[in-house]
Design a protein around this motif. Sequence first.
Motif, PDB file in Angstrom:
ATOM      1  N   MET A 131      38.371  44.380  39.006  1.00 25.60           N
ATOM      2  CA  MET A 131      38.389  43.420  40.033  1.00 25.60           C
ATOM      3  C   MET A 131      37.065  42.706  40.156  1.00 25.60           C
ATOM      4  SD  MET A 131      40.586  43.469  42.959  1.00 25.60           S
ATOM      5  CE  MET A 131      40.670  43.119  44.302  1.00 25.60           C
ATOM      6  N   GLY A 132      36.074  43.405  39.889  1.00 24.05           N
ATOM      7  CA  GLY A 132      34.746  42.804  39.902  1.00 24.05           C
ATOM      8  C   GLY A 132      34.636  41.714  38.866  1.00 24.05           C
ATOM      9  N   ASP A 133      35.275  41.949  37.698  1.00 22.78           N
ATOM     10  CA  ASP A 133      35.227  40.913  36.657  1.00 22.78           C
ATOM     11  C   ASP A 133      36.021  39.694  37.089  1.00 22.78           C
ATOM     12  OD1 ASP A 133      33.693  42.402  34.943  1.00 22.78           O
ATOM     13  OD2 ASP A 133      35.394  43.187  33.814  1.00 22.78           O
ATOM     14  N   LEU A 134      37.092  39.935  37.802  1.00 22.54           N
ATOM     15  CA  LEU A 134      37.912  38.808  38.259  1.00 22.54           C
ATOM     16  C   LEU A 134      37.147  37.968  39.258  1.00 22.54           C
ATOM     17  CD1 LEU A 134      40.694  37.572  37.993  1.00 22.54           C
ATOM     18  CD2 LEU A 134      41.453  39.050  39.830  1.00 22.54           C
ATOM     19  N   LYS A 135      36.398  38.609  40.134  1.00 25.49           N
ATOM     20  CA  LYS A 135      35.601  37.867  41.096  1.00 25.49           C
ATOM     21  C   LYS A 135      34.532  37.062  40.381  1.00 25.49           C
ATOM     22  CE  LYS A 135      35.963  40.552  45.275  1.00 25.49           C
ATOM     23  NZ  LYS A 135      35.279  41.317  46.276  1.00 25.49           N
ATOM     24  N   VAL A 136      33.910  37.646  39.403  1.00 25.10           N
ATOM     25  CA  VAL A 136      32.858  36.969  38.632  1.00 25.10           C
ATOM     26  C   VAL A 136      33.470  35.786  37.891  1.00 25.10           C
ATOM     27  CG1 VAL A 136      31.249  37.224  36.704  1.00 25.10           C
ATOM     28  CG2 VAL A 136      31.428  39.003  38.414  1.00 25.10           C
ATOM     29  N   LEU A 137      34.653  36.043  37.314  1.00 25.25           N
ATOM     30  CA  LEU A 137      35.325  34.954  36.582  1.00 25.25           C
ATOM     31  C   LEU A 137      35.730  33.841  37.540  1.00 25.25           C
ATOM     32  CD1 LEU A 137      37.567  36.851  34.007  1.00 25.25           C
ATOM     33  CD2 LEU A 137      35.562  35.453  33.549  1.00 25.25           C
ATOM     34  N   ASN A 138      36.247  34.196  38.702  1.00 24.86           N
ATOM     35  CA  ASN A 138      36.610  33.188  39.702  1.00 24.86           C
ATOM     36  C   ASN A 138      35.381  32.417  40.171  1.00 24.86           C
ATOM     37  OD1 ASN A 138      39.361  33.381  39.791  1.00 24.86           O
ATOM     38  ND2 ASN A 138      39.387  34.972  41.370  1.00 24.86           N
ATOM     39  N   LEU A 139      34.290  33.145  40.381  1.00 24.61           N
ATOM     40  CA  LEU A 139      33.046  32.506  40.791  1.00 24.61           C
ATOM     41  C   LEU A 139      32.548  31.565  39.709  1.00 24.61           C
ATOM     42  CD1 LEU A 139      30.951  32.357  43.048  1.00 24.61           C
ATOM     43  CD2 LEU A 139      29.760  34.241  41.954  1.00 24.61           C
ATOM     44  N   GLN A 140      32.629  32.020  38.472  1.00 22.14           N
ATOM     45  CA  GLN A 140      32.221  31.164  37.352  1.00 22.14           C
ATOM     46  C   GLN A 140      33.144  29.949  37.251  1.00 22.14           C
ATOM     47  OE1 GLN A 140      32.276  33.726  33.908  1.00 22.14           O
ATOM     48  NE2 GLN A 140      30.133  34.364  34.214  1.00 22.14           N
ATOM     49  N   LYS A 141      34.445  30.206  37.497  1.00 13.87           N
ATOM     50  CA  LYS A 141      35.406  29.110  37.439  1.00 13.87           C
ATOM     51  C   LYS A 141      35.070  28.078  38.512  1.00 13.87           C
ATOM     52  CE  LYS A 141      40.302  28.130  37.888  1.00 13.87           C
ATOM     53  NZ  LYS A 141      41.608  28.621  38.199  1.00 13.87           N
ATOM     54  N   VAL A 142      34.744  28.530  39.717  1.00 12.48           N
ATOM     55  CA  VAL A 142      34.410  27.620  40.816  1.00 12.48           C
ATOM     56  C   VAL A 142      33.152  26.840  40.461  1.00 12.48           C
ATOM     57  CG1 VAL A 142      33.628  27.565  43.223  1.00 12.48           C
ATOM     58  CG2 VAL A 142      35.544  29.012  42.569  1.00 12.48           C
TER      59      VAL A 142
END
Length: 142
Positions: free
Chosen positions: A1-12
């Motif tokens: 889940m941490g990777d998903l947040k990082v990926l979402n943050l990077q996506k944003v």
Amino acid sequence: MGDLKVLNLQKVVLEKQKGEVVAAQRKAEEDLKSDGVELEDLRKEKDGEIERLKHREEEMASEVERLRGLVAEERLQADLSMVSVSKLQKQCEELTEDAKAAISMTEGALKAQPAILALNFDFSQISFFKDIVDGKVIDPSD
């Protein structure tokens, strides 16, 4: 889940950067369009100025040719006037000589008439070209 947040943050962040790039691209395109319009206006203005200067150059060349023609005419007129003056001077000299001859002939005829009445009177000193001052014959050319 941490990777998903990082990926979402990077996506944003990437979408934000993409939006900024798209906005910058749009601004650059608008600036380019605006600069293109300005450049076209400057080209038209430059072309108009070139045409105006070419037209002015043609007018000036025409005026120069007209003035050269006037100068040539004036020179010709001056030359003709000089010839005319020479002819008039020669005619004046000829007329003066003719007048002198006519006066001398008239003088001779006038002297001959009284000579018939006064045979021994000396008319040689009397002349149209001489003056009598105090009973003496004076030649004004002396």
